[in-house]
Every structure is written in C-alpha cells, then in structure tokens.
Design a protein around this motif. Structure first.
Motif, PDB file in Angstrom:
ATOM      1  N   VAL A 209     -35.007 -33.793  83.212  1.00 53.82           N
ATOM      2  CA  VAL A 209     -33.588 -34.112  83.062  1.00 53.82           C
ATOM      3  C   VAL A 209     -32.862 -33.915  84.393  1.00 53.82           C
ATOM      4  O   VAL A 209     -32.024 -34.746  84.788  1.00 53.82           O
ATOM      5  CB  VAL A 209     -32.947 -33.254  81.943  1.00 53.82           C
ATOM      6  N   PHE A 210     -33.179 -32.850  85.105  1.00 49.69           N
ATOM      7  CA  PHE A 210     -32.578 -32.613  86.415  1.00 49.69           C
ATOM      8  C   PHE A 210     -32.914 -33.748  87.374  1.00 49.69           C
ATOM      9  O   PHE A 210     -32.033 -34.274  88.065  1.00 49.69           O
ATOM     10  CB  PHE A 210     -33.030 -31.266  86.981  1.00 49.69           C
ATOM     11  N   CYS A 211     -34.178 -34.152  87.427  1.00 53.37           N
ATOM     12  CA  CYS A 211     -34.597 -35.234  88.333  1.00 53.37           C
ATOM     13  C   CYS A 211     -33.903 -36.546  87.964  1.00 53.37           C
ATOM     14  O   CYS A 211     -33.499 -37.310  88.853  1.00 53.37           O
ATOM     15  CB  CYS A 211     -36.106 -35.399  88.303  1.00 53.37           C
ATOM     16  N   ALA A 212     -33.754 -36.819  86.684  1.00 51.52           N
ATOM     17  CA  ALA A 212     -33.050 -38.033  86.247  1.00 51.52           C
ATOM     18  C   ALA A 212     -31.578 -37.985  86.659  1.00 51.52           C
ATOM     19  O   ALA A 212     -31.006 -39.003  87.067  1.00 51.52           O
ATOM     20  CB  ALA A 212     -33.176 -38.201  84.738  1.00 51.52           C
ATOM     21  N   SER A 213     -30.971 -36.811  86.591  1.00 49.89           N
ATOM     22  CA  SER A 213     -29.571 -36.710  87.014  1.00 49.89           C
ATOM     23  C   SER A 213     -29.433 -36.861  88.524  1.00 49.89           C
ATOM     24  O   SER A 213     -28.442 -37.409  89.010  1.00 49.89           O
ATOM     25  CB  SER A 213     -28.930 -35.408  86.511  1.00 49.89           C
ATOM     26  N   VAL A 214     -30.429 -36.421  89.286  1.00 48.78           N
ATOM     27  CA  VAL A 214     -30.422 -36.649  90.742  1.00 48.78           C
ATOM     28  C   VAL A 214     -30.515 -38.145  91.030  1.00 48.78           C
ATOM     29  O   VAL A 214     -29.805 -38.665  91.898  1.00 48.78           O
ATOM     30  CB  VAL A 214     -31.564 -35.874  91.440  1.00 48.78           C
ATOM     31  N   ALA A 215     -31.359 -38.851  90.288  1.00 55.90           N
ATOM     32  CA  ALA A 215     -31.442 -40.306  90.448  1.00 55.90           C
ATOM     33  C   ALA A 215     -30.107 -40.967  90.094  1.00 55.90           C
ATOM     34  O   ALA A 215     -29.675 -41.909  90.763  1.00 55.90           O
ATOM     35  CB  ALA A 215     -32.568 -40.874  89.587  1.00 55.90           C
ATOM     36  N   GLY A 216     -29.449 -40.478  89.075  1.00 50.33           N
ATOM     37  CA  GLY A 216     -28.117 -40.978  88.723  1.00 50.33           C
ATOM     38  C   GLY A 216     -27.108 -40.714  89.820  1.00 50.33           C
ATOM     39  O   GLY A 216     -26.267 -41.564  90.134  1.00 50.33           O
ATOM     40  N   PHE A 217     -27.192 -39.537  90.421  1.00 49.46           N
ATOM     41  CA  PHE A 217     -26.307 -39.206  91.545  1.00 49.46           C
ATOM     42  C   PHE A 217     -26.547 -40.172  92.705  1.00 49.46           C
ATOM     43  O   PHE A 217     -25.593 -40.660  93.324  1.00 49.46           O
ATOM     44  CB  PHE A 217     -26.538 -37.761  91.987  1.00 49.46           C
TER      45      PHE A 217
ATOM     46  N   PRO B  17     -32.927 -45.307  93.809  1.00 45.23           N
ATOM     47  CA  PRO B  17     -32.886 -44.296  92.737  1.00 45.23           C
ATOM     48  C   PRO B  17     -34.116 -44.333  91.820  1.00 45.23           C
ATOM     49  O   PRO B  17     -34.615 -43.287  91.433  1.00 45.23           O
ATOM     50  CB  PRO B  17     -31.612 -44.653  91.965  1.00 45.23           C
ATOM     51  N   ILE B  18     -34.604 -45.525  91.512  1.00 49.28           N
ATOM     52  CA  ILE B  18     -35.778 -45.626  90.640  1.00 49.28           C
ATOM     53  C   ILE B  18     -37.007 -45.078  91.350  1.00 49.28           C
ATOM     54  O   ILE B  18     -37.822 -44.356  90.761  1.00 49.28           O
ATOM     55  CB  ILE B  18     -36.002 -47.083  90.216  1.00 49.28           C
ATOM     56  N   ILE B  19     -37.130 -45.408  92.641  1.00 49.20           N
ATOM     57  CA  ILE B  19     -38.261 -44.895  93.422  1.00 49.20           C
ATOM     58  C   ILE B  19     -38.159 -43.377  93.540  1.00 49.20           C
ATOM     59  O   ILE B  19     -39.156 -42.668  93.384  1.00 49.20           O
ATOM     60  CB  ILE B  19     -38.308 -45.565  94.808  1.00 49.20           C
ATOM     61  N   ALA B  20     -36.942 -42.868  93.784  1.00 46.24           N
ATOM     62  CA  ALA B  20     -36.745 -41.422  93.889  1.00 46.24           C
ATOM     63  C   ALA B  20     -37.122 -40.721  92.590  1.00 46.24           C
ATOM     64  O   ALA B  20     -37.765 -39.675  92.608  1.00 46.24           O
ATOM     65  CB  ALA B  20     -35.307 -41.108  94.276  1.00 46.24           C
ATOM     66  N   LEU B  21     -36.739 -41.284  91.454  1.00 42.15           N
ATOM     67  CA  LEU B  21     -37.094 -40.695  90.170  1.00 42.15           C
ATOM     68  C   LEU B  21     -38.602 -40.708  89.963  1.00 42.15           C
ATOM     69  O   LEU B  21     -39.168 -39.744  89.459  1.00 42.15           O
ATOM     70  CB  LEU B  21     -36.397 -41.431  89.038  1.00 42.15           C
ATOM     71  N   SER B  22     -39.241 -41.779  90.382  1.00 38.76           N
ATOM     72  CA  SER B  22     -40.703 -41.856  90.268  1.00 38.76           C
ATOM     73  C   SER B  22     -41.395 -40.814  91.122  1.00 38.76           C
ATOM     74  O   SER B  22     -42.411 -40.252  90.718  1.00 38.76           O
ATOM     75  CB  SER B  22     -41.190 -43.244  90.666  1.00 38.76           C
ATOM     76  N   VAL B  23     -40.848 -40.568  92.307  1.00 38.38           N
ATOM     77  CA  VAL B  23     -41.449 -39.599  93.234  1.00 38.38           C
ATOM     78  C   VAL B  23     -41.163 -38.173  92.797  1.00 38.38           C
ATOM     79  O   VAL B  23     -42.020 -37.306  92.886  1.00 38.38           O
ATOM     80  CB  VAL B  23     -40.955 -39.849  94.673  1.00 38.38           C
ATOM     81  N   LEU B  24     -39.923 -37.939  92.315  1.00 44.13           N
ATOM     82  CA  LEU B  24     -39.570 -36.592  91.904  1.00 44.13           C
ATOM     83  C   LEU B  24     -40.403 -36.219  90.705  1.00 44.13           C
ATOM     84  O   LEU B  24     -40.806 -35.177  90.465  1.00 44.13           O
ATOM     85  CB  LEU B  24     -38.079 -36.501  91.557  1.00 44.13           C
TER      86      LEU B  24
END
Length: 103
Positions: A75-83, A96-103
């Motif tokens: 949930v934290f990683c998804a909120s970072v992608a939202g940010f 953001p999608i790539i960042a969420l995949s990496v996180l």
C-alpha cells in the motif's frame, strides 16, 4: 490463536489502525484542492502505518504479522506511485507504473 493480536502491542496496533483510518478520508477531503499535498500526506500516513507494523509485530503468529507487514508495504509503494503521478503531472508517463513495479 493465529489471528490473535500480540498482547504486548495490541493497543499500539489498534491505535495506529484507528488513526490511519480516520486520517485517510480527512486528508482526501480537506486537501483535495491541493493534490500534491494530498498525496504527500497520504504517503506519510501509509509510511507511518507500515513502520508501525514493522516495529510493533501485530499478531502472535509470525506468518500473519509478515502478511500484514507486506500488505502495508504494498500500500505504501502504491501511494508513492500515486505521488509520482501527481508530481509529474503527465498522463502519458509510464514512470509511476515502472516505479511501482520496481518498488
């Protein structure tokens, strides 16, 4: 017995859960005119909830504590992608999608 709260941290677990659940709709409503602030506050709230589960193991059974810790991390990683989505302000960006995949 597997879903029993850890007696040493039961109050802290429930308190953080309550505060997080109260803060999310307040942040979403009050800061809706300032999206970057809204997302920063949501990220901060999710970070606090994740750190809390890491410091205070919420359940007696280790596997259920880890399940909750990993869920909060997701949930934290998804909120970072939202940010990132709000901060970049580019609808076509894949960052953001790539960042969420990496996180």
């Amino acid at each position: 017995a597997v879903w029993h709260l850890n007696p040493r941290y039961a109050f802290m677990t429930l308190l953080v859960e309550l505060i997080g659940k109260i803060m999310m709709p307040i942040i979403a409503t009050v800061a809706k005119s300032i999206p970057l602030l809204q997302m920063a506050l949501i990220v901060t709230t999710n970070l606090g909830m994740w750190v809390s589960t890491m410091v205070y193991a919420p359940y007696v059974d280790r596997k259920f504590s880890v399940l909750l810790q990993d869920t909060r991390l997701t949930v934290f990683c998804a909120s970072v992608a939202g940010f990132l989505t709000v901060a970049m302000n580019d609808e076509a960006s894949k960052v953001p999608i790539i960042a969420l995949s990496v996180l």
